[in-house]
Write a protein that holds these residues in place. Structure first.
Motif, PDB file in Angstrom:
ATOM      1  N   ILE A   1       0.837  -1.203   0.000  1.00 58.47           N
ATOM      2  CA  ILE A   1       0.000   0.000   0.000  1.00 58.47           C
ATOM      3  C   ILE A   1       0.868   1.249   0.000  1.00 58.47           C
ATOM      4  O   ILE A   1       0.551   2.257  -0.638  1.00 58.47           O
ATOM      5  CB  ILE A   1      -0.940   0.005   1.225  1.00 58.47           C
ATOM      6  CG1 ILE A   1      -1.989  -1.101   1.083  1.00 58.47           C
ATOM      7  CG2 ILE A   1      -1.608   1.359   1.400  1.00 58.47           C
ATOM      8  CD1 ILE A   1      -2.880  -0.959  -0.131  1.00 58.47           C
ATOM      9  N   TRP A   2       2.012   1.182   0.711  1.00 60.87           N
ATOM     10  CA  TRP A   2       2.891   2.338   0.841  1.00 60.87           C
ATOM     11  C   TRP A   2       3.508   2.735  -0.497  1.00 60.87           C
ATOM     12  O   TRP A   2       3.633   3.923  -0.814  1.00 60.87           O
ATOM     13  CB  TRP A   2       3.981   2.041   1.866  1.00 60.87           C
ATOM     14  CG  TRP A   2       5.072   3.075   1.916  1.00 60.87           C
ATOM     15  CD1 TRP A   2       6.372   2.923   1.548  1.00 60.87           C
ATOM     16  CD2 TRP A   2       4.958   4.422   2.362  1.00 60.87           C
ATOM     17  NE1 TRP A   2       7.069   4.089   1.730  1.00 60.87           N
ATOM     18  CE2 TRP A   2       6.223   5.028   2.223  1.00 60.87           C
ATOM     19  CE3 TRP A   2       3.898   5.193   2.848  1.00 60.87           C
ATOM     20  CZ2 TRP A   2       6.457   6.360   2.569  1.00 60.87           C
ATOM     21  CZ3 TRP A   2       4.133   6.516   3.186  1.00 60.87           C
ATOM     22  CH2 TRP A   2       5.394   7.084   3.054  1.00 60.87           C
TER      23      TRP A   2
ATOM     24  N   ILE B   1       2.765   1.361  -3.859  1.00 60.02           N
ATOM     25  CA  ILE B   1       2.081   1.129  -5.124  1.00 60.02           C
ATOM     26  C   ILE B   1       1.650   2.434  -5.787  1.00 60.02           C
ATOM     27  O   ILE B   1       1.826   2.632  -7.001  1.00 60.02           O
ATOM     28  CB  ILE B   1       0.881   0.164  -4.942  1.00 60.02           C
ATOM     29  CG1 ILE B   1       0.354  -0.257  -6.311  1.00 60.02           C
ATOM     30  CG2 ILE B   1      -0.220   0.808  -4.084  1.00 60.02           C
ATOM     31  CD1 ILE B   1      -0.653  -1.400  -6.220  1.00 60.02           C
ATOM     32  N   ARG B   2       1.099   3.345  -5.016  1.00 56.44           N
ATOM     33  CA  ARG B   2       0.622   4.609  -5.592  1.00 56.44           C
ATOM     34  C   ARG B   2       1.779   5.436  -6.139  1.00 56.44           C
ATOM     35  O   ARG B   2       1.719   5.982  -7.243  1.00 56.44           O
ATOM     36  CB  ARG B   2      -0.142   5.408  -4.532  1.00 56.44           C
ATOM     37  CG  ARG B   2      -0.670   6.751  -5.005  1.00 56.44           C
ATOM     38  CD  ARG B   2      -1.298   7.507  -3.866  1.00 56.44           C
ATOM     39  NE  ARG B   2      -0.323   7.732  -2.794  1.00 56.44           N
ATOM     40  CZ  ARG B   2      -0.645   8.225  -1.592  1.00 56.44           C
ATOM     41  NH1 ARG B   2      -1.911   8.489  -1.306  1.00 56.44           N
ATOM     42  NH2 ARG B   2       0.280   8.417  -0.680  1.00 56.44           N
ATOM     43  N   ASP B   3       2.870   5.529  -5.350  1.00 62.27           N
ATOM     44  CA  ASP B   3       4.009   6.345  -5.759  1.00 62.27           C
ATOM     45  C   ASP B   3       4.685   5.789  -7.005  1.00 62.27           C
ATOM     46  O   ASP B   3       5.063   6.538  -7.905  1.00 62.27           O
ATOM     47  CB  ASP B   3       5.028   6.437  -4.610  1.00 62.27           C
ATOM     48  CG  ASP B   3       4.457   7.151  -3.400  1.00 62.27           C
ATOM     49  OD1 ASP B   3       3.889   8.232  -3.572  1.00 62.27           O
ATOM     50  OD2 ASP B   3       4.571   6.613  -2.290  1.00 62.27           O
ATOM     51  N   TYR B   4       4.849   4.462  -7.066  1.00 63.43           N
ATOM     52  CA  TYR B   4       5.550   3.869  -8.201  1.00 63.43           C
ATOM     53  C   TYR B   4       4.753   4.001  -9.493  1.00 63.43           C
ATOM     54  O   TYR B   4       5.314   4.267 -10.561  1.00 63.43           O
ATOM     55  CB  TYR B   4       5.874   2.403  -7.917  1.00 63.43           C
ATOM     56  CG  TYR B   4       7.079   2.227  -7.015  1.00 63.43           C
ATOM     57  CD1 TYR B   4       7.621   3.306  -6.312  1.00 63.43           C
ATOM     58  CD2 TYR B   4       7.673   0.989  -6.837  1.00 63.43           C
ATOM     59  CE1 TYR B   4       8.719   3.154  -5.482  1.00 63.43           C
ATOM     60  CE2 TYR B   4       8.781   0.823  -6.007  1.00 63.43           C
ATOM     61  CZ  TYR B   4       9.292   1.912  -5.333  1.00 63.43           C
ATOM     62  OH  TYR B   4      10.381   1.768  -4.512  1.00 63.43           O
ATOM     63  N   PHE B   5       3.447   3.806  -9.426  1.00 60.22           N
ATOM     64  CA  PHE B   5       2.635   3.954 -10.629  1.00 60.22           C
ATOM     65  C   PHE B   5       2.525   5.420 -11.050  1.00 60.22           C
ATOM     66  O   PHE B   5       2.347   5.722 -12.232  1.00 60.22           O
ATOM     67  CB  PHE B   5       1.244   3.346 -10.425  1.00 60.22           C
ATOM     68  CG  PHE B   5       1.184   1.888 -10.745  1.00 60.22           C
ATOM     69  CD1 PHE B   5       1.177   1.452 -12.063  1.00 60.22           C
ATOM     70  CD2 PHE B   5       1.161   0.940  -9.743  1.00 60.22           C
ATOM     71  CE1 PHE B   5       1.132   0.099 -12.369  1.00 60.22           C
ATOM     72  CE2 PHE B   5       1.121  -0.417 -10.031  1.00 60.22           C
ATOM     73  CZ  PHE B   5       1.103  -0.840 -11.350  1.00 60.22           C
ATOM     74  N   ALA B   6       2.650   6.338 -10.085  1.00 64.29           N
ATOM     75  CA  ALA B   6       2.630   7.765 -10.417  1.00 64.29           C
ATOM     76  C   ALA B   6       3.932   8.190 -11.092  1.00 64.29           C
ATOM     77  O   ALA B   6       3.937   9.052 -11.985  1.00 64.29           O
ATOM     78  CB  ALA B   6       2.411   8.589  -9.144  1.00 64.29           C
TER      79      ALA B   6
ATOM     80  N   HIS C   1      -7.560   4.578   7.158  1.00 62.21           N
ATOM     81  CA  HIS C   1      -6.272   5.224   7.447  1.00 62.21           C
ATOM     82  C   HIS C   1      -6.482   6.627   8.013  1.00 62.21           C
ATOM     83  O   HIS C   1      -5.823   7.018   8.984  1.00 62.21           O
ATOM     84  CB  HIS C   1      -5.431   5.291   6.176  1.00 62.21           C
ATOM     85  CG  HIS C   1      -4.149   6.043   6.351  1.00 62.21           C
ATOM     86  ND1 HIS C   1      -3.072   5.527   7.045  1.00 62.21           N
ATOM     87  CD2 HIS C   1      -3.774   7.288   5.934  1.00 62.21           C
ATOM     88  CE1 HIS C   1      -2.087   6.416   7.050  1.00 62.21           C
ATOM     89  NE2 HIS C   1      -2.491   7.481   6.388  1.00 62.21           N
TER      90      HIS C   1
END
Length: 432
Positions: A190-191, A193-198, A282
């Protein structure tokens, strides 16, 4: 990527075996894939090594210092699209091993970092980017040739990178913390996944720029990457400022009431952990954490002679004590990032049967987060020394919570808290 602190001289055997195993796997992967090596000019090698080291050196530690965000993945994924395996894996690995980080004002680099830690980080990147690269080619992608049909291979390679990286770090953290592997795996995925795809689209653009315009094309798009990093740094700095504000408010309470020293921090941690067991979101968990730290902030407005009185309080004195949830709620309502915690602070002394204060709310009228705070606050108060009594044992405190479940405490919350501490039935102590 999580930042783990440990020393070789106090590492358990299981941890040593795991670290050595990952390093060996990383070395073996590099050796096995060397026969796939393609020609790369010295100038290109130096150029991408420099970018990789610079990108990894710009990692930003999160406020709790247990993790960080690096733009190094952007360069690593660009290398994967341009050169494939093994170039992408060992160039990215060298980047993380030779990075220079600023940690609490001290520069950390390969020459003052334990060698096993450096090699573990390098092996992690070799395996993560290496298997991602193999996946990219297995799904039809060709390094150095980017076309629209490469979307599926690119997506698949990112997923593989995230999963491999998360598995390696989750096993490490599970060994260190004794938490469940599934929990650590979920948190790590979760930590990142968002940053890497962005970040991935920028990597694709840099790869296209390199294929068409060479190294200069990559530099043109390295600037936006630095801008993205700067924006995130501003966000982290703002979060640090928020946390410093909360800590300062907590210190103000403890200076007023020394017997509560450490109480707010313990309540905050217990409430947060209980909230996670109850599957709160969260955002709600963050509000609960802040409320736990600041639930007694209203005591600033109470006479310290009343707070520290060793004997029984008079009715008038107790009425003044009962004002602290109201005072505390008003204080934090005026702070934008804390205002969502105000209702939790206001209700943390309300009782499930309606006998609490300040409003005499009952059952579903009380915010669920306030019910959580109520249980953990009472537990920590009972198991801590106070001016008028000695601390109770854990078993005695649990007995009281069991007895008052459904009257003072929300029965669902009380029952889950008892389970969290490892008790069940007639206060049977947890195994081990």
């Amino acid at each position: 990527m999580p930042v783990i602190k440990f020393r070789s001289d106090d590492m358990p055997k299981k941890l040593k075996i795991y670290i050595i195993s990952i390093i060996i796997f990383g070395v073996c992967f590099t050796i096995v894939t060397l026969n796939r090596n393609r020609s790369i000019h010295t100038s290109e090698l130096i150029f991408f090594l420099f970018l990789s080291i610079v990108a990894e050196s710009m990692a930003i530690l999160t406020p709790n210092k247990r993790g960080g965000v690096s733009v190094g993945f952007a360069i690593g994924f660009t290398l994967l699209l341009i050169f494939g395996v093994p170039e992408a894996s060992w160039l990215a690995s060298i980047g993380i091993m030779f990075r220079i980080l600023n940690v609490d004002g001290k520069r950390m680099h390969i020459f003052n970092t334990p060698i096993y830690k450096t090699l573990f980080n390098g092996a992690n990147i070799v395996l993560s980017s290496g298997f991602a690269g193999l996946c990219y080619e297995a799904l039809g992608g060709t390094p150095g040739q980017l076309e629209f049909i490469n979307i599926l291979p690119m997506f698949g390679s990112i997923v593989v990178y995230i999963v491999i990286n998360a598995i390696i770090m989750s096993i490490l953290m599970a060994i260190l913390s004794s938490d469940s592997l599934i929990k650590q795996l979920y948190t790590n995925i979760i930590w990142i996944i968002r940053d890497y795809f962005a970040i991935a689209p920028l990597s694709i653009i840099m790869a296209i720029a390199y294929i068409n315009y060479g190294m200069l094309g990559v530099l043109l798009f390295f600037g936006p990457l630095l801008l993205a990093r700067y924006s995130f740094k501003l966000y982290v700095d703002m979060r640090n400022m928020y946390l410093d504000t909360v800590k300062a408010l907590c210190q103000a309470v403890e200076a007023k009431d020394p017997y509560t020293q450490g109480h707010s921090q313990r309540v905050s941690e217990l409430a947060y952990n209980l909230g996670k067991r109850l599957k709160l979101s969260h955002k709600t968990l963050e509000n609960l954490r802040f409320a736990g730290m600041l639930h007694d902030i209203g005591k600033i407005g109470i006479d310290e002679h009343i707070l520290n009185k060793p004997g029984r309080l008079t009715t008038d004195e107790y009425d003044k004590i009962k004002l602290h949830p109201v005072i505390g709620s008003k204080i934090i309502q005026g702070i934008d990032f804390l205002k969502e915690s105000a209702d939790i602070v206001m209700g943390h002394h309300e009782h499930y049967d309606g006998t609490g204060y300040p409003d005499g709310k009952k059952e579903d009228e009380i915010p669920f987060e306030a019910c959580i705070l109520c249980v953990v606050d009472v537990y920590d108060a009972l198991t801590s020394d106070r001016p008028y009594r000695r601390a109770m044992t854990e078993e005695e405190a649990i007995e009281i919570i069991k007895r008052e479940s459904g009257t003072l405490f929300n029965p669902i919350v009380a029952n889950e808290f008892i389970k969290m501490l490892g008790y069940k039935g007639e206060v049977e102590k947890r195994a081990g």
